[in-house]
Design a protein around this motif. Structure first.
Motif, PDB file in Angstrom:
ATOM      1  N   TRP A   1      22.867   8.088  -2.500  1.00 20.58           N
ATOM      2  CA  TRP A   1      22.057   7.724  -1.333  1.00 20.58           C
ATOM      3  C   TRP A   1      21.266   8.919  -0.827  1.00 20.58           C
ATOM      4  N   SER A   2      21.877  10.073  -0.811  1.00 20.58           N
ATOM      5  CA  SER A   2      21.188  11.284  -0.385  1.00 20.58           C
ATOM      6  C   SER A   2      20.007  11.591  -1.319  1.00 20.58           C
ATOM      7  N   GLU A   3      20.211  11.414  -2.620  1.00 18.61           N
ATOM      8  CA  GLU A   3      19.126  11.627  -3.578  1.00 18.61           C
ATOM      9  C   GLU A   3      17.982  10.642  -3.316  1.00 18.61           C
ATOM     10  N   TYR A   4      18.316   9.378  -3.146  1.00 15.25           N
ATOM     11  CA  TYR A   4      17.306   8.345  -2.889  1.00 15.25           C
ATOM     12  C   TYR A   4      16.513   8.677  -1.619  1.00 15.25           C
ATOM     13  N   ARG A   5      17.228   8.942  -0.530  1.00 14.36           N
ATOM     14  CA  ARG A   5      16.571   9.250   0.747  1.00 14.36           C
ATOM     15  C   ARG A   5      15.646  10.457   0.640  1.00 14.36           C
ATOM     16  N   SER A   6      16.041  11.441  -0.131  1.00 15.01           N
ATOM     17  CA  SER A   6      15.222  12.655  -0.247  1.00 15.01           C
ATOM     18  C   SER A   6      13.949  12.418  -1.064  1.00 15.01           C
ATOM     19  N   ARG A   7      13.953  11.404  -1.921  1.00 15.75           N
ATOM     20  CA  ARG A   7      12.804  11.158  -2.797  1.00 15.75           C
ATOM     21  C   ARG A   7      11.834  10.101  -2.265  1.00 15.75           C
ATOM     22  N   VAL A   8      12.273   9.246  -1.360  1.00 15.10           N
ATOM     23  CA  VAL A   8      11.406   8.183  -0.856  1.00 15.10           C
ATOM     24  C   VAL A   8      10.177   8.705  -0.111  1.00 15.10           C
ATOM     25  N   PRO A   9      10.283   9.691   0.773  1.00 12.35           N
ATOM     26  CA  PRO A   9       9.106  10.105   1.544  1.00 12.35           C
ATOM     27  C   PRO A   9       7.881  10.438   0.688  1.00 12.35           C
ATOM     28  N   ALA A  10       8.060  11.021  -0.470  1.00 12.37           N
ATOM     29  CA  ALA A  10       6.930  11.371  -1.333  1.00 12.37           C
ATOM     30  C   ALA A  10       6.204  10.132  -1.849  1.00 12.37           C
ATOM     31  N   THR A  11       6.865   8.974  -1.843  1.00 20.45           N
ATOM     32  CA  THR A  11       6.241   7.746  -2.334  1.00 20.45           C
ATOM     33  C   THR A  11       5.432   7.036  -1.252  1.00 20.45           C
ATOM     34  N   LEU A  12       5.588   7.415   0.004  1.00 19.71           N
ATOM     35  CA  LEU A  12       4.979   6.688   1.121  1.00 19.71           C
ATOM     36  C   LEU A  12       3.540   7.074   1.426  1.00 19.71           C
ATOM     37  N   ALA A  13       3.196   8.352   1.297  1.00 21.16           N
ATOM     38  CA  ALA A  13       1.901   8.859   1.775  1.00 21.16           C
ATOM     39  C   ALA A  13       0.714   8.108   1.164  1.00 21.16           C
ATOM     40  N   ARG A  14       0.751   7.879  -0.107  1.00 24.37           N
ATOM     41  CA  ARG A  14      -0.357   7.197  -0.789  1.00 24.37           C
ATOM     42  C   ARG A  14      -0.656   5.832  -0.181  1.00 24.37           C
ATOM     43  N   TRP A  15       0.366   5.204   0.396  1.00 25.02           N
ATOM     44  CA  TRP A  15       0.235   3.848   0.945  1.00 25.02           C
ATOM     45  C   TRP A  15       0.153   3.838   2.463  1.00 25.02           C
ATOM     46  N   GLY A  16       0.096   5.010   3.079  1.00 23.61           N
ATOM     47  CA  GLY A  16       0.001   5.090   4.535  1.00 23.61           C
ATOM     48  C   GLY A  16       1.295   4.750   5.244  1.00 23.61           C
ATOM     49  N   GLY A  17       2.418   4.834   4.531  1.00 25.62           N
ATOM     50  CA  GLY A  17       3.716   4.507   5.125  1.00 25.62           C
ATOM     51  C   GLY A  17       4.296   5.672   5.895  1.00 25.62           C
ATOM     52  N   GLU A  18       4.991   5.351   6.961  1.00 27.89           N
ATOM     53  CA  GLU A  18       5.666   6.393   7.740  1.00 27.89           C
ATOM     54  C   GLU A  18       7.002   5.879   8.261  1.00 27.89           C
ATOM     55  N   LEU A  19       7.975   6.784   8.265  1.00 29.79           N
ATOM     56  CA  LEU A  19       9.299   6.467   8.790  1.00 29.79           C
ATOM     57  C   LEU A  19       9.234   6.420  10.308  1.00 29.79           C
ATOM     58  N   LEU A  20       9.646   5.301  10.899  1.00 29.13           N
ATOM     59  CA  LEU A  20       9.697   5.176  12.364  1.00 29.13           C
ATOM     60  C   LEU A  20      11.102   5.357  12.907  1.00 29.13           C
TER      61      LEU A  20
END
Length: 96
Positions: free
Chosen positions: A17-36
């Protein structure tokens, strides 16, 4: 119109889970996604909530959520997510 992705999570393997969480943010920027929001369940006030954690992401629109979820970058993370946790992902659009 903004759209939201809400994930409900029960972690089974903290290391994955820690690995997954650390890698997700890099996938969001291209799509305009942000963690709220990311948090743990404090109390269920009505009904049943079988998940211990919740995450909320905002995107510019539903098409951006779909693009992000189908992207090769995010698809590569799905096996890590599946090894780590039981996750319910759902997208939401505003009624306004």
């Amino acid at each position: 119109m903004p759209a939201w992705l809400i994930g409900h999570v029960n972690v089974r393997d903290a290391q994955h889970w820690s690995e997954y969480r650390s890698r997700v943010p890099a996938t969001l920027a291209r799509w305009g996604g942000e963690l709220l929001f990311r948090g743990r369940l404090a109390e269920t006030l009505s009904g049943e909530q079988p998940y211990a954690e919740t995450v909320v992401l905002r995107f510019p629109d539903l098409a951006s959520i779909d693009g992000w979820h189908r992207s090769a970058e995010y698809q590569a993370l799905i096996p890590v997510r599946q090894a780590a946790a039981d996750v319910l992902l759902a997208s939401y659009a505003s009624d306004d």
